[in-house]
Design a protein around this motif. Structure first.
Motif: not given
Length: 145
Positions: A33-44, A46-51
């Motif tokens: 799971q990761m933040p939904d882009d629409e709700d957290y557009f300023n969220y960076d 993590t490396e694991a999420e990018e992977d």
């Protein structure tokens, strides 16, 4: 054929309610799971999420995506709760009034949280989200055929 147990459905439903987006990795039977882009557009991320996103791009057929309900579905769920569960006429009218204004879910939540229906709403919403997750599983399985 995608098949999730009740614990997995419950976990995904909980994450969607929190504003997350979920990906089920089919080969490893793992939920990401990761933040939904629409709700957290300023969220960076993590490396694991990018992977994970890279893995999804490389092998999209190995992942089932679960998203929150559309605003119209959320609105209908809140309206149905008022119609079916709220017995006090004044509170029901206030809730319907809140739903007719901008930021309807914020007004609805404020009123529900201050009422005796707070726990019942949380349970009702969770059940509806579990049904929503199951609908997405069915849709995923149907599109795979």
């Amino acid at each position: 054929m995608l098949s999730l147990n009740e614990k997995e459905v419950d976990h995904i439903a909980t994450q969607l309610i929190k504003g997350m987006i979920c990906f089920y990795q089919i080969d490893k039977k793992k939920i990401h799971q990761m933040p939904d882009d629409e709700d957290y557009f300023n969220y960076d991320l993590t490396e694991a999420e990018e992977d994970i996103l890279d893995e999804i791009d490389e092998n999209p057929d190995n992942f089932a995506e679960f998203t929150k309900m559309e605003p119209a579905q959320e609105y209908q769920m809140m309206q149905d709760f008022v119609d079916r569960k709220v017995k006090e006429r004044n509170l029901a009218e206030d809730l319907v009034n809140a739903l007719s204004k901008p930021k309807a879910s914020t007004g609805f939540k404020f009123l529900i949280d201050g009422s005796k229906y707070k726990a019942e709403w949380a349970q009702y919403r969770k059940g509806k989200y579990e049904d929503w997750v199951k609908e997405q599983i069915d849709s995923f399985n149907y599109s795979e055929e």
